[in-house]
Design a protein around this motif. Structure first.
Motif, short mmCIF file in Angstrom:
data_model
loop_
_atom_site.label_atom_id
_atom_site.label_comp_id
_atom_site.label_asym_id
_atom_site.label_seq_id
_atom_site.Cartn_x
_atom_site.Cartn_y
_atom_site.Cartn_z
N ASP A 12 0.81 -1.22 0.00
CA ASP A 12 0.00 0.00 0.00
C ASP A 12 0.84 1.27 0.00
N ALA A 13 1.95 1.24 0.74
CA ALA A 13 2.78 2.44 0.84
C ALA A 13 3.37 2.80 -0.52
N LEU A 14 3.80 1.79 -1.26
CA LEU A 14 4.37 2.05 -2.59
C LEU A 14 3.30 2.57 -3.54
N LEU A 15 2.11 1.98 -3.48
CA LEU A 15 1.01 2.45 -4.33
C LEU A 15 0.70 3.92 -4.07
N SER A 16 0.68 4.30 -2.80
CA SER A 16 0.40 5.69 -2.45
C SER A 16 1.47 6.62 -3.00
N GLY A 17 2.73 6.19 -2.88
CA GLY A 17 3.82 7.01 -3.39
C GLY A 17 3.77 7.17 -4.90
N ILE A 18 3.50 6.07 -5.59
CA ILE A 18 3.42 6.12 -7.06
C ILE A 18 2.27 7.01 -7.50
N LYS A 19 1.14 6.87 -6.83
CA LYS A 19 -0.03 7.69 -7.19
C LYS A 19 0.29 9.17 -7.03
N LEU A 20 1.05 9.50 -6.00
CA LEU A 20 1.45 10.89 -5.77
C LEU A 20 2.37 11.38 -6.88
N TRP A 21 3.33 10.55 -7.28
CA TRP A 21 4.25 10.94 -8.36
C TRP A 21 3.50 11.15 -9.67
N LEU A 22 2.56 10.25 -9.96
CA LEU A 22 1.83 10.34 -11.23
C LEU A 22 0.89 11.54 -11.27
N SER A 23 0.48 12.01 -10.11
CA SER A 23 -0.43 13.16 -10.06
C SER A 23 0.24 14.43 -10.57
N GLN A 24 1.56 14.39 -10.74
CA GLN A 24 2.28 15.55 -11.27
C GLN A 24 1.96 15.79 -12.75
N VAL A 25 1.48 14.75 -13.42
CA VAL A 25 1.19 14.85 -14.85
C VAL A 25 -0.32 14.98 -15.04
N GLU A 26 -0.75 16.13 -15.49
CA GLU A 26 -2.18 16.42 -15.59
C GLU A 26 -2.90 15.52 -16.58
N GLU A 27 -2.17 15.06 -17.61
CA GLU A 27 -2.79 14.26 -18.67
C GLU A 27 -3.01 12.80 -18.26
N TRP A 28 -2.53 12.41 -17.09
CA TRP A 28 -2.67 11.02 -16.64
C TRP A 28 -3.70 10.92 -15.53
N GLU A 29 -4.40 9.79 -15.50
CA GLU A 29 -5.39 9.55 -14.46
C GLU A 29 -5.27 8.11 -13.96
N VAL A 30 -5.06 7.94 -12.67
CA VAL A 30 -5.06 6.61 -12.07
C VAL A 30 -6.52 6.21 -11.87
N VAL A 31 -6.97 5.23 -12.65
CA VAL A 31 -8.39 4.87 -12.64
C VAL A 31 -8.71 3.81 -11.59
N ALA A 32 -7.68 3.07 -11.15
CA ALA A 32 -7.92 2.04 -10.13
C ALA A 32 -6.60 1.53 -9.60
N GLU A 33 -6.68 0.84 -8.45
CA GLU A 33 -5.52 0.21 -7.85
C GLU A 33 -5.86 -1.24 -7.55
N ALA A 34 -4.89 -2.12 -7.73
CA ALA A 34 -5.09 -3.54 -7.46
C ALA A 34 -3.92 -4.05 -6.64
N SER A 35 -4.16 -5.12 -5.88
CA SER A 35 -3.11 -5.66 -5.02
C SER A 35 -2.71 -7.08 -5.41
N SER A 36 -3.26 -7.58 -6.52
CA SER A 36 -2.91 -8.93 -6.97
C SER A 36 -3.03 -9.01 -8.48
N GLY A 37 -2.39 -10.03 -9.05
CA GLY A 37 -2.47 -10.24 -10.49
C GLY A 37 -3.88 -10.56 -10.94
N GLU A 38 -4.58 -11.35 -10.13
CA GLU A 38 -5.96 -11.71 -10.48
C GLU A 38 -6.85 -10.48 -10.55
N GLU A 39 -6.68 -9.59 -9.58
CA GLU A 39 -7.48 -8.37 -9.56
C GLU A 39 -7.11 -7.47 -10.75
#
Length: 219
Positions: A12-39
């Protein structure tokens, strides 16, 4: 229209960090987060993201298993793998299954935006320290004794050389520098190779290169 990104990691901590980094780019949108390959497979089916940013090592089916299924069902989606591993076996398997590139987790905060831009442009991104590892693991001597009527016989010597670099994950720009030609020339070679072999997907070209002995993989 914004680029839709699916994040996949079981930390979870890494996901939060990555989401924060990606928020720097206005043209990108994180549409969902998953914690497994199946998901990740299920969310890719339902949300149809442009890019899946996924950990290579997770419980269950794992990142490589999910990658294979995602590319099978959605061949146009880009999948950029996050990894703590510098072992060539992980990287080779992911490349063959259709990964668009690799970023080491320890360098994600500095390399991620550049890596995503590279992958979205249709090229392959491989973190610099991993490139030599892949070359050592993949490059081998041409296999002898192939039948003369092999599709390989359709390729010129230079086309074989370009195919090797493509299979190793080099970008068009990197291939151009290696061969001292323009990027447009490399693109023209790639187009001719795909036409001759009747193969459009990079994963098909990688498999062909391995089968024909242009590169080798020790599994």
């Amino acid at each position: 229209m914004k680029v839709k990104i699916l994040l996949v990691d079981d930390h979870d901590a890494l996901l939060s960090g990555i989401k924060l980094w990606l928020s720097q780019v206005e043209e990108w949108e994180v549409v969902a987060e998953a914690s497994s390959g199946e998901e990740a497979i299920e969310l890719t089916r339902s949300l149809k993201p442009d890019l899946v940013l996924m950990d290579i090592s997770m419980p269950g089916i794992g990142g490589i298993g999910a990658l294979e299924k995602i590319k099978e069902e959605n061949p146009n989606v880009k999948v950029l793998m996050l990894t703590m591993h510098s072992e060539e076996e992980y990287l080779k398997r992911a490349l063959i299954k259709g990964a668009s590139g690799f970023v080491l987790k320890k360098a994600a905060h500095t390399e991620l935006i550049s890596a995503i831009n590279t992958v979205l442009s249709g090229e392959t991104y491989i973190y610099p320290s991993l490139t030599n590892l892949l070359i050592k693991g993949f490059v081998g001597k041409d296999e002898e004794g192939k039948e003369q009527n092999s599709k390989r016989s359709l390729l010129s010597e230079r086309e074989e050389e370009v195919l090797k670099y493509i299979a190793l994950g080099f970008t068009y720009g990197e291939i151009a520098k290696q061969l001292f030609v323009s990027i447009k020339t490399v693109e023209a070679y790639k187009s001719r190779i795909s036409e001759k072999l009747k193969m459009k997907r990079r994963s098909e070209l990688v498999r062909f290169a391995i089968d024909e002995g242009l590169i080798s993989i020790n599994e």
